[in-house]
Design a protein around this motif. Structure first.
Motif, PDB file in Angstrom:
ATOM      1  N   GLN A  27     -11.071  -6.835   7.127  1.00  0.00           N
ATOM      2  CA  GLN A  27      -9.839  -7.192   7.831  1.00  0.00           C
ATOM      3  C   GLN A  27      -9.129  -8.375   7.175  1.00  0.00           C
ATOM      4  OE1 GLN A  27      -8.092  -5.511  10.180  1.00  0.00           O
ATOM      5  NE2 GLN A  27      -9.627  -3.956   9.744  1.00  0.00           N
ATOM      6  N   GLU A  28      -9.893  -9.328   6.661  1.00  0.00           N
ATOM      7  CA  GLU A  28      -9.306 -10.458   5.946  1.00  0.00           C
ATOM      8  C   GLU A  28      -8.563  -9.973   4.703  1.00  0.00           C
ATOM      9  OE1 GLU A  28     -10.601 -14.653   3.746  1.00  0.00           O
ATOM     10  OE2 GLU A  28     -12.123 -13.511   4.844  1.00  0.00           O
ATOM     11  N   LEU A  29      -9.184  -9.054   3.957  1.00  0.00           N
ATOM     12  CA  LEU A  29      -8.555  -8.491   2.767  1.00  0.00           C
ATOM     13  C   LEU A  29      -7.271  -7.745   3.136  1.00  0.00           C
ATOM     14  CD1 LEU A  29      -8.474  -7.818  -0.247  1.00  0.00           C
ATOM     15  CD2 LEU A  29     -10.005  -5.886   0.246  1.00  0.00           C
ATOM     16  N   ILE A  30      -7.324  -6.948   4.187  1.00  0.00           N
ATOM     17  CA  ILE A  30      -6.127  -6.220   4.638  1.00  0.00           C
ATOM     18  C   ILE A  30      -5.015  -7.204   4.973  1.00  0.00           C
ATOM     19  CG2 ILE A  30      -5.198  -4.790   6.507  1.00  0.00           C
ATOM     20  CD1 ILE A  30      -8.008  -3.374   6.495  1.00  0.00           C
ATOM     21  N   GLY A  31      -5.350  -8.303   5.610  1.00  0.00           N
ATOM     22  CA  GLY A  31      -4.358  -9.324   5.921  1.00  0.00           C
ATOM     23  C   GLY A  31      -3.714  -9.909   4.681  1.00  0.00           C
ATOM     24  N   ILE A  32      -4.520 -10.179   3.655  1.00  0.00           N
ATOM     25  CA  ILE A  32      -3.998 -10.708   2.390  1.00  0.00           C
ATOM     26  C   ILE A  32      -3.060  -9.694   1.734  1.00  0.00           C
ATOM     27  CG2 ILE A  32      -4.632 -11.349   0.015  1.00  0.00           C
ATOM     28  CD1 ILE A  32      -7.274 -12.508   1.268  1.00  0.00           C
ATOM     29  N   LEU A  33      -3.478  -8.427   1.689  1.00  0.00           N
ATOM     30  CA  LEU A  33      -2.649  -7.394   1.066  1.00  0.00           C
ATOM     31  C   LEU A  33      -1.355  -7.173   1.837  1.00  0.00           C
ATOM     32  CD1 LEU A  33      -5.438  -4.839   0.100  1.00  0.00           C
ATOM     33  CD2 LEU A  33      -4.313  -6.520  -1.385  1.00  0.00           C
ATOM     34  N   ASN A  34      -1.437  -7.167   3.159  1.00  0.00           N
ATOM     35  CA  ASN A  34      -0.220  -7.016   3.968  1.00  0.00           C
ATOM     36  C   ASN A  34       0.730  -8.188   3.754  1.00  0.00           C
ATOM     37  OD1 ASN A  34      -0.783  -4.526   5.150  1.00  0.00           O
ATOM     38  ND2 ASN A  34      -1.875  -5.446   6.867  1.00  0.00           N
ATOM     39  N   GLU A  35       0.196  -9.392   3.726  1.00  0.00           N
ATOM     40  CA  GLU A  35       1.028 -10.571   3.507  1.00  0.00           C
ATOM     41  C   GLU A  35       1.703 -10.504   2.135  1.00  0.00           C
ATOM     42  OE1 GLU A  35       0.713 -15.466   3.433  1.00  0.00           O
ATOM     43  OE2 GLU A  35      -1.098 -14.296   3.824  1.00  0.00           O
ATOM     44  N   GLY A  36       0.947 -10.109   1.117  1.00  0.00           N
ATOM     45  CA  GLY A  36       1.516  -9.976  -0.225  1.00  0.00           C
ATOM     46  C   GLY A  36       2.611  -8.926  -0.279  1.00  0.00           C
ATOM     47  N   ALA A  37       2.395  -7.816   0.424  1.00  0.00           N
ATOM     48  CA  ALA A  37       3.409  -6.753   0.460  1.00  0.00           C
ATOM     49  C   ALA A  37       4.685  -7.243   1.140  1.00  0.00           C
ATOM     50  CB  ALA A  37       2.859  -5.527   1.169  1.00  0.00           C
ATOM     51  N   GLU A  38       4.519  -7.934   2.263  1.00  0.00           N
ATOM     52  CA  GLU A  38       5.669  -8.407   3.031  1.00  0.00           C
ATOM     53  C   GLU A  38       6.428  -9.528   2.330  1.00  0.00           C
ATOM     54  OE1 GLU A  38       3.916  -9.447   6.793  1.00  0.00           O
ATOM     55  OE2 GLU A  38       3.409  -7.358   7.216  1.00  0.00           O
ATOM     56  N   LYS A  39       5.694 -10.467   1.728  1.00  0.00           N
ATOM     57  CA  LYS A  39       6.335 -11.648   1.146  1.00  0.00           C
ATOM     58  C   LYS A  39       6.789 -11.459  -0.296  1.00  0.00           C
ATOM     59  CE  LYS A  39       4.235 -15.155   4.065  1.00  0.00           C
ATOM     60  NZ  LYS A  39       3.392 -16.360   4.095  1.00  0.00           N
ATOM     61  N   VAL A  40       6.102 -10.593  -1.046  1.00  0.00           N
ATOM     62  CA  VAL A  40       6.398 -10.479  -2.484  1.00  0.00           C
ATOM     63  C   VAL A  40       6.772  -9.048  -2.890  1.00  0.00           C
ATOM     64  CG1 VAL A  40       5.517 -10.829  -4.826  1.00  0.00           C
ATOM     65  CG2 VAL A  40       4.838 -12.400  -3.000  1.00  0.00           C
ATOM     66  N   MET A  41       5.851  -8.117  -2.717  1.00  0.00           N
ATOM     67  CA  MET A  41       6.013  -6.785  -3.300  1.00  0.00           C
ATOM     68  C   MET A  41       7.298  -6.088  -2.888  1.00  0.00           C
ATOM     69  SD  MET A  41       3.428  -6.753  -5.150  1.00  0.00           S
ATOM     70  CE  MET A  41       1.899  -7.642  -5.248  1.00  0.00           C
ATOM     71  N   GLN A  42       7.586  -6.058  -1.596  1.00  0.00           N
ATOM     72  CA  GLN A  42       8.750  -5.284  -1.151  1.00  0.00           C
ATOM     73  C   GLN A  42      10.070  -5.887  -1.621  1.00  0.00           C
ATOM     74  OE1 GLN A  42       8.676  -4.838   3.079  1.00  0.00           O
ATOM     75  NE2 GLN A  42       9.092  -6.982   3.488  1.00  0.00           N
ATOM     76  N   HIS A  43      10.037  -7.085  -2.173  1.00  0.00           N
ATOM     77  CA  HIS A  43      11.249  -7.732  -2.676  1.00  0.00           C
ATOM     78  C   HIS A  43      11.377  -7.642  -4.194  1.00  0.00           C
ATOM     79  CE1 HIS A  43      11.735  -9.229   1.359  1.00  0.00           C
ATOM     80  NE2 HIS A  43      10.493  -9.678   1.320  1.00  0.00           N
ATOM     81  N   ARG A  44      10.379  -7.066  -4.848  1.00  0.00           N
ATOM     82  CA  ARG A  44      10.389  -6.962  -6.313  1.00  0.00           C
ATOM     83  C   ARG A  44      11.281  -5.807  -6.764  1.00  0.00           C
ATOM     84  NH1 ARG A  44       9.248 -10.209  -9.894  1.00  0.00           N
ATOM     85  NH2 ARG A  44       8.739  -8.451 -11.187  1.00  0.00           N
ATOM     86  N   PRO A  45      11.938  -5.973  -7.921  1.00  0.00           N
ATOM     87  CA  PRO A  45      12.716  -4.860  -8.478  1.00  0.00           C
ATOM     88  C   PRO A  45      11.815  -3.639  -8.724  1.00  0.00           C
ATOM     89  CG  PRO A  45      13.175  -6.892  -9.669  1.00  0.00           C
ATOM     90  CD  PRO A  45      12.015  -7.174  -8.754  1.00  0.00           C
ATOM     91  N   GLY A  46      12.320  -2.472  -8.384  1.00  0.00           N
ATOM     92  CA  GLY A  46      11.592  -1.232  -8.626  1.00  0.00           C
ATOM     93  C   GLY A  46      10.618  -0.839  -7.534  1.00  0.00           C
ATOM     94  N   PHE A  47      10.467  -1.660  -6.511  1.00  0.00           N
ATOM     95  CA  PHE A  47       9.531  -1.345  -5.422  1.00  0.00           C
ATOM     96  C   PHE A  47      10.004  -0.119  -4.655  1.00  0.00           C
ATOM     97  CE2 PHE A  47       8.381  -1.619  -0.925  1.00  0.00           C
ATOM     98  CZ  PHE A  47       7.004  -1.712  -1.008  1.00  0.00           C
ATOM     99  N   VAL A  48       9.087   0.812  -4.385  1.00  0.00           N
ATOM    100  CA  VAL A  48       9.375   1.992  -3.576  1.00  0.00           C
ATOM    101  C   VAL A  48       8.604   1.918  -2.262  1.00  0.00           C
ATOM    102  CG1 VAL A  48       9.229   4.511  -3.426  1.00  0.00           C
ATOM    103  CG2 VAL A  48       9.874   3.427  -5.592  1.00  0.00           C
ATOM    104  N   SER A  49       7.270   1.782  -2.344  1.00  0.00           N
ATOM    105  CA  SER A  49       6.459   1.741  -1.128  1.00  0.00           C
ATOM    106  C   SER A  49       5.077   1.196  -1.434  1.00  0.00           C
ATOM    107  CB  SER A  49       6.323   3.142  -0.511  1.00  0.00           C
ATOM    108  OG  SER A  49       5.537   3.971  -1.349  1.00  0.00           O
ATOM    109  N   VAL A  50       4.414   0.755  -0.392  1.00  0.00           N
ATOM    110  CA  VAL A  50       2.999   0.377  -0.488  1.00  0.00           C
ATOM    111  C   VAL A  50       2.309   0.874   0.776  1.00  0.00           C
ATOM    112  CG1 VAL A  50       3.232  -1.948   0.508  1.00  0.00           C
ATOM    113  CG2 VAL A  50       1.352  -1.460  -1.050  1.00  0.00           C
ATOM    114  N   ASN A  51       1.098   1.377   0.599  1.00  0.00           N
ATOM    115  CA  ASN A  51       0.278   1.870   1.698  1.00  0.00           C
ATOM    116  C   ASN A  51      -1.103   1.253   1.556  1.00  0.00           C
ATOM    117  OD1 ASN A  51       1.923   4.401   2.833  1.00  0.00           O
ATOM    118  ND2 ASN A  51       2.166   4.263   0.628  1.00  0.00           N
TER     119      ASN A  51
END
Length: 108
Positions: A27-51
Protein backbone atom coordinates in the motif's frame (compact mmCIF):
# COMPACT_ATOMS: atom_id res chain seq x y z
CA UNK A 1 -9.36 13.29 -21.87
CA UNK A 2 -7.62 10.06 -22.79
CA UNK A 3 -7.99 6.56 -21.45
CA UNK A 4 -6.11 3.31 -21.66
CA UNK A 5 -6.78 1.46 -24.91
CA UNK A 6 -4.66 -1.54 -25.84
CA UNK A 7 -4.39 -2.34 -29.54
CA UNK A 8 -1.92 -4.06 -31.83
CA UNK A 9 -0.06 -1.58 -34.06
CA UNK A 10 -1.36 1.38 -32.07
CA UNK A 11 0.80 4.47 -32.17
CA UNK A 12 1.28 4.38 -28.40
CA UNK A 13 4.43 3.43 -26.50
CA UNK A 14 3.73 1.06 -23.61
CA UNK A 15 5.90 1.10 -20.49
CA UNK A 16 5.41 -1.53 -17.79
CA UNK A 17 7.22 -1.53 -14.48
CA UNK A 18 6.77 -4.62 -12.31
CA UNK A 19 7.62 -4.11 -8.66
CA UNK A 20 8.38 -6.94 -6.25
CA UNK A 21 7.47 -5.70 -2.78
CA UNK A 22 7.03 -7.05 0.72
CA UNK A 23 3.26 -7.40 1.20
CA UNK A 24 3.45 -5.14 4.26
CA UNK A 25 4.76 -2.35 1.98
CA UNK A 26 2.39 -2.81 -0.99
CA UNK A 27 0.00 0.00 0.00
CA UNK A 28 2.90 2.37 0.69
CA UNK A 29 4.30 1.65 -2.78
CA UNK A 30 0.89 2.23 -4.38
CA UNK A 31 0.72 5.57 -2.58
CA UNK A 32 4.13 6.59 -3.95
CA UNK A 33 3.18 5.58 -7.50
CA UNK A 34 -0.18 7.35 -7.30
CA UNK A 35 1.46 10.51 -5.97
CA UNK A 36 4.05 10.41 -8.77
CA UNK A 37 1.33 9.94 -11.38
CA UNK A 38 -0.74 12.82 -10.00
CA UNK A 39 2.10 15.28 -9.40
CA UNK A 40 4.48 14.50 -12.27
CA UNK A 41 3.52 11.90 -14.88
CA UNK A 42 0.14 13.20 -15.99
CA UNK A 43 1.70 16.63 -16.61
CA UNK A 44 4.58 15.36 -18.77
CA UNK A 45 4.57 15.84 -22.55
CA UNK A 46 3.34 12.72 -24.35
CA UNK A 47 1.49 11.26 -21.35
CA UNK A 48 -1.55 9.15 -22.31
CA UNK A 49 -2.44 7.08 -19.23
CA UNK A 50 -1.14 5.21 -16.21
CA UNK A 51 -2.71 2.22 -14.49
CA UNK A 52 -1.56 0.80 -11.16
CA UNK A 53 -2.38 -2.86 -10.47
CA UNK A 54 -1.86 -4.68 -7.16
CA UNK A 55 -1.44 -8.44 -6.85
CA UNK A 56 -3.97 -10.13 -4.60
CA UNK A 57 -1.20 -11.65 -2.46
CA UNK A 58 0.43 -8.23 -1.88
CA UNK A 59 3.82 -9.21 -3.35
CA UNK A 60 3.70 -7.22 -6.60
CA UNK A 61 2.55 -3.94 -8.05
CA UNK A 62 2.41 -3.26 -11.78
CA UNK A 63 2.61 0.22 -13.26
CA UNK A 64 1.30 0.15 -16.84
CA UNK A 65 1.80 3.48 -18.59
CA UNK A 66 1.14 4.63 -22.13
CA UNK A 67 3.01 7.45 -23.84
CA UNK A 68 2.85 9.01 -27.29
CA UNK A 69 6.40 7.84 -28.11
CA UNK A 70 9.44 6.02 -26.73
CA UNK A 71 11.18 9.41 -26.56
CA UNK A 72 8.50 10.60 -24.12
CA UNK A 73 9.29 7.59 -21.90
CA UNK A 74 13.01 8.39 -21.99
CA UNK A 75 12.46 12.08 -21.29
CA UNK A 76 10.25 11.31 -18.31
CA UNK A 77 12.75 8.80 -16.91
CA UNK A 78 15.37 11.56 -17.07
CA UNK A 79 13.16 14.16 -15.39
CA UNK A 80 14.51 14.98 -11.89
CA UNK A 81 10.96 15.23 -10.50
CA UNK A 82 10.12 11.75 -11.81
CA UNK A 83 13.40 10.41 -10.43
CA UNK A 84 12.37 11.47 -6.92
CA UNK A 85 9.41 9.07 -7.06
CA UNK A 86 11.47 6.31 -8.71
CA UNK A 87 14.01 6.57 -5.90
CA UNK A 88 11.29 6.46 -3.21
CA UNK A 89 9.79 3.36 -4.85
CA UNK A 90 13.23 1.71 -5.11
CA UNK A 91 13.74 2.14 -1.38
CA UNK A 92 10.91 -0.32 -0.64
CA UNK A 93 10.57 -2.44 -3.79
CA UNK A 94 12.59 -4.03 -6.59
CA UNK A 95 11.57 -2.56 -9.95
CA UNK A 96 11.77 -4.20 -13.36
CA UNK A 97 10.97 -1.44 -15.88
CA UNK A 98 10.69 -2.17 -19.59
CA UNK A 99 9.14 -0.79 -22.76
CA UNK A 100 6.76 -3.21 -24.48
CA UNK A 101 5.07 -3.68 -27.84
CA UNK A 102 1.50 -5.02 -28.00
CA UNK A 103 1.59 -8.12 -30.18
CA UNK A 104 -1.95 -9.49 -29.74
CA UNK A 105 -5.31 -8.59 -28.20
CA UNK A 106 -8.41 -10.79 -27.95
CA UNK A 107 -11.96 -9.88 -26.93
CA UNK A 108 -15.10 -11.86 -26.20
Amino acid sequence: MSETVIRVDDQVATFINIFDVDPSKQQELIGILNEGAEKVMQHRPGFVSVNILASADGSRVVNLAQWRSPDDIKATAGDPEAQVFAKRAAEIAKATPQAYKVVSVYHA
